[in-house]
Design a protein around this motif. Structure first.
Motif, mmCIF file in Angstrom:
data_model
loop_
_atom_site.group_PDB
_atom_site.id
_atom_site.type_symbol
_atom_site.label_atom_id
_atom_site.label_comp_id
_atom_site.label_asym_id
_atom_site.label_seq_id
_atom_site.Cartn_x
_atom_site.Cartn_y
_atom_site.Cartn_z
ATOM 1 N N SER A 1 28.025 1.506 -18.905
ATOM 2 C CA SER A 1 27.315 0.409 -18.255
ATOM 3 C C SER A 1 26.702 0.862 -16.934
ATOM 4 C CB SER A 1 28.268 -0.768 -18.015
ATOM 5 O OG SER A 1 27.624 -1.800 -17.296
ATOM 6 N N LEU A 2 27.475 1.586 -16.123
ATOM 7 C CA LEU A 2 26.963 2.061 -14.837
ATOM 8 C C LEU A 2 25.816 3.054 -15.013
ATOM 9 C CD1 LEU A 2 30.107 2.563 -12.565
ATOM 10 C CD2 LEU A 2 28.208 0.962 -12.239
ATOM 11 N N LEU A 3 25.956 3.967 -15.973
ATOM 12 C CA LEU A 3 24.893 4.938 -16.216
ATOM 13 C C LEU A 3 23.622 4.241 -16.693
ATOM 14 C CD1 LEU A 3 26.849 7.884 -17.893
ATOM 15 C CD2 LEU A 3 25.918 7.774 -15.570
ATOM 16 N N LEU A 4 23.796 3.246 -17.542
ATOM 17 C CA LEU A 4 22.630 2.492 -18.021
ATOM 18 C C LEU A 4 21.936 1.797 -16.856
ATOM 19 C CD1 LEU A 4 20.926 1.198 -20.371
ATOM 20 C CD2 LEU A 4 22.534 -0.698 -20.265
ATOM 21 N N GLN A 5 22.709 1.096 -16.030
ATOM 22 C CA GLN A 5 22.127 0.326 -14.929
ATOM 23 C C GLN A 5 21.479 1.220 -13.874
ATOM 24 O OE1 GLN A 5 24.732 -2.874 -13.326
ATOM 25 N NE2 GLN A 5 26.137 -2.245 -14.925
ATOM 26 N N ALA A 6 22.184 2.299 -13.492
ATOM 27 C CA ALA A 6 21.738 3.120 -12.359
ATOM 28 C C ALA A 6 20.698 4.147 -12.760
ATOM 29 C CB ALA A 6 22.934 3.810 -11.722
ATOM 30 N N VAL A 7 20.999 4.926 -13.796
ATOM 31 C CA VAL A 7 20.142 6.062 -14.148
ATOM 32 C C VAL A 7 18.990 5.631 -15.055
ATOM 33 C CG1 VAL A 7 20.064 8.352 -15.196
ATOM 34 C CG2 VAL A 7 22.098 7.638 -13.917
ATOM 35 N N VAL A 8 19.320 4.904 -16.114
ATOM 36 C CA VAL A 8 18.305 4.567 -17.112
ATOM 37 C C VAL A 8 17.395 3.441 -16.621
ATOM 38 C CG1 VAL A 8 17.893 3.819 -19.482
ATOM 39 C CG2 VAL A 8 19.814 5.340 -18.968
ATOM 40 N N VAL A 9 17.996 2.320 -16.136
ATOM 41 C CA VAL A 9 17.186 1.162 -15.741
ATOM 42 C C VAL A 9 16.599 1.332 -14.337
ATOM 43 C CG1 VAL A 9 17.192 -1.314 -15.290
ATOM 44 C CG2 VAL A 9 18.434 -0.411 -17.263
ATOM 45 N N GLU B 1 0.813 -1.214 0.000
ATOM 46 C CA GLU B 1 0.000 0.000 0.000
ATOM 47 C C GLU B 1 0.846 1.264 0.000
ATOM 48 O OE1 GLU B 1 -2.513 -0.316 3.412
ATOM 49 O OE2 GLU B 1 -3.078 -2.377 2.970
ATOM 50 N N ALA B 2 2.141 1.125 0.233
ATOM 51 C CA ALA B 2 3.033 2.281 0.313
ATOM 52 C C ALA B 2 3.353 2.816 -1.092
ATOM 53 C CB ALA B 2 4.326 1.887 1.021
ATOM 54 N N PRO B 3 3.837 4.044 -1.193
ATOM 55 C CA PRO B 3 4.254 4.580 -2.494
ATOM 56 C C PRO B 3 5.331 3.693 -3.126
ATOM 57 C CG PRO B 3 4.172 6.321 -0.840
ATOM 58 C CD PRO B 3 3.990 5.036 -0.110
ATOM 59 N N PRO B 4 5.221 3.378 -4.412
ATOM 60 C CA PRO B 4 6.208 2.504 -5.064
ATOM 61 C C PRO B 4 7.639 3.030 -4.964
ATOM 62 C CG PRO B 4 4.282 2.796 -6.468
ATOM 63 C CD PRO B 4 4.144 3.761 -5.334
ATOM 64 N N THR B 5 7.803 4.351 -4.982
ATOM 65 C CA THR B 5 9.151 4.912 -4.893
ATOM 66 C C THR B 5 9.791 4.626 -3.531
ATOM 67 O OG1 THR B 5 8.034 7.012 -4.391
ATOM 68 C CG2 THR B 5 8.941 6.753 -6.600
ATOM 69 N N LEU B 6 8.977 4.545 -2.477
ATOM 70 C CA LEU B 6 9.522 4.210 -1.161
ATOM 71 C C LEU B 6 9.997 2.756 -1.139
ATOM 72 C CD1 LEU B 6 10.085 4.918 1.794
ATOM 73 C CD2 LEU B 6 7.727 4.251 2.339
ATOM 74 N N SER C 1 13.557 3.868 -15.912
ATOM 75 C CA SER C 1 12.661 2.829 -16.443
ATOM 76 C C SER C 1 11.669 2.354 -15.385
ATOM 77 C CB SER C 1 13.468 1.655 -16.997
ATOM 78 O OG SER C 1 13.953 0.808 -15.980
ATOM 79 N N TYR C 2 12.108 2.279 -14.109
ATOM 80 C CA TYR C 2 11.186 1.854 -13.057
ATOM 81 C C TYR C 2 10.111 2.903 -12.810
ATOM 82 C CZ TYR C 2 14.356 -2.005 -11.938
ATOM 83 O OH TYR C 2 15.123 -3.135 -11.995
ATOM 84 N N LEU C 3 10.480 4.174 -12.890
ATOM 85 C CA LEU C 3 9.474 5.232 -12.746
ATOM 86 C C LEU C 3 8.471 5.173 -13.888
ATOM 87 C CD1 LEU C 3 11.602 8.307 -11.590
ATOM 88 C CD2 LEU C 3 10.157 6.814 -10.206
ATOM 89 N N ALA C 4 8.958 4.901 -15.107
ATOM 90 C CA ALA C 4 8.063 4.759 -16.256
ATOM 91 C C ALA C 4 7.124 3.568 -16.064
ATOM 92 C CB ALA C 4 8.878 4.590 -17.535
#
Length: 309
Positions: free
Chosen positions: A222-230, A182-187, A234-237
């Motif tokens: 690779s790090l930017l893809l994993q951390a920022v993009v994925v 029930e909590a916010p997905p971002t939390l 992508s999880y926020l999307a």
């Protein structure tokens, strides 16, 4: 009211699945510059900072910490185990194998939820899916029958990939069976990233030097893809789509992810696929489809039968 699938959903899910399928390939590709364990540790750290900043800006975490921190710690521990097994497994097996075995997670979450919640009991079509999935795993594990040292190492890596899928599936069980549902997905995502960073960093420091560390265009990308993009964008999307579209439609499209993972592994890393693995992977994905989408498939079968009469 949530919408059914449309062209926009298909296009965005195509992009998201391609990104998720590329993740294991990116870790493997950069392994010569930064060992996979350090990659996933740094990935969690960077993404935790980004998600934490978003939480502070939204203020959606207020009032939830007291009732969710226990579930958050457990979910974060399982999340850490998932990426620990991914990092270790990619040292022995291919990114293609990892992509398939990792996405057995829905099978384990369905079995776990069936034990935990009476309302989540499995139907006959789902049990068929479970049987097909595990038959596919056995077939894919069998390889081509040549038990040379290289194949024994791949078998170890495949086993670690399966443990990663188990950890991911149990994470889903924890989230669904606790106040995190029930909590916010971002939390929930922040708990997973922060706890996994702490645990993975502790293991990394205790296990000795993590050489080599070479900051090259490949390792940085690779790090930017994993951390920022994925892990962040992508999880926020994905969460944005979950609020606007039917979850069943999203789940069907998400089955493209292991297909992208296998394709990128072959095209980018020049990985080879045995016939046994291809057939086993097909059974695994069919089993996952039956378990996850049994209601949708049953409705479609009933519709076809009615139309044919």
């Amino acid at each position: 009211m949530r919408k059914s699938a449309d062209l926009f959903l298909f296009q965005l899910m195509l992009l998201l699945c391609a990104l998720w399928g590329l993740q294991q390939v990116a870790i493997k590709l950069a392994a010569a510059d930064i060992v996979p364990l350090l990659q996933v540790t740094l990935r969690s750290a960077i993404a935790a900072v980004l998600v934490g900043a978003l939480l502070l800006w939204q203020g959606s975490w207020r009032g939830w910490l007291g009732s969710t921190w226990r579930g958050g710690l457990l979910a974060g521990t399982l999340f850490a185990l998932e990426f620990f097994f991914i990092a270790q497994g990619l040292q022995y097996t291919s990114a293609s194998h990892m992509a398939v075995f990792l996405y057995t997670a829905p099978i384990f979450s369905a079995l776990g939820l069936a034990l935990l919640l009476p309302s989540e009991r499995l139907h006959r079509l789902q049990w068929l899916g479970v049987a097909l999935c595990f038959a596919g795993i056995v077939l894919a594990f069998g390889g081509d029958g040549d038990w040379a040292e290289l194949n024994r190492q791949m078998l170890l890596g495949d086993g670690l990939a399966l443990l990663a899928g188990l950890s991911w599936g149990l994470t889903t069980v924890v989230v669904r069976g606790s106040r995190l549902s029930e909590a916010p997905p971002t939390l929930t995502l922040f708990y997973q990233l922060l706890v996994s960073f702490v645990l993975l960093l502790g293991y990394a420091l205790a296990s000795g030097p993590l050489a080599p560390i070479s900051w090259t265009p490949v390792s940085i990308s690779s790090l930017l893809l994993q951390a920022v993009v994925v892990s962040f964008l992508s999880y926020l999307a994905w969460y944005w789509l979950l609020r606007r579209y039917l979850a069943s439609n999203l789940a069907v499209f998400s089955f493209m992810t292991p297909l992208f993972g296998v394709t990128f592994g072959v095209l980018i890393l020049q990985e080879s696929l045995s016939l046994a693995f291809v057939l086993g992977a097909a059974l695994v994905m069919l089993g996952i489809l039956l378990v996850s989408q049994h209601a949708w498939l049953r409705n479609r079968l009933q519709h076809w039968r009615a139309a044919s009469n």
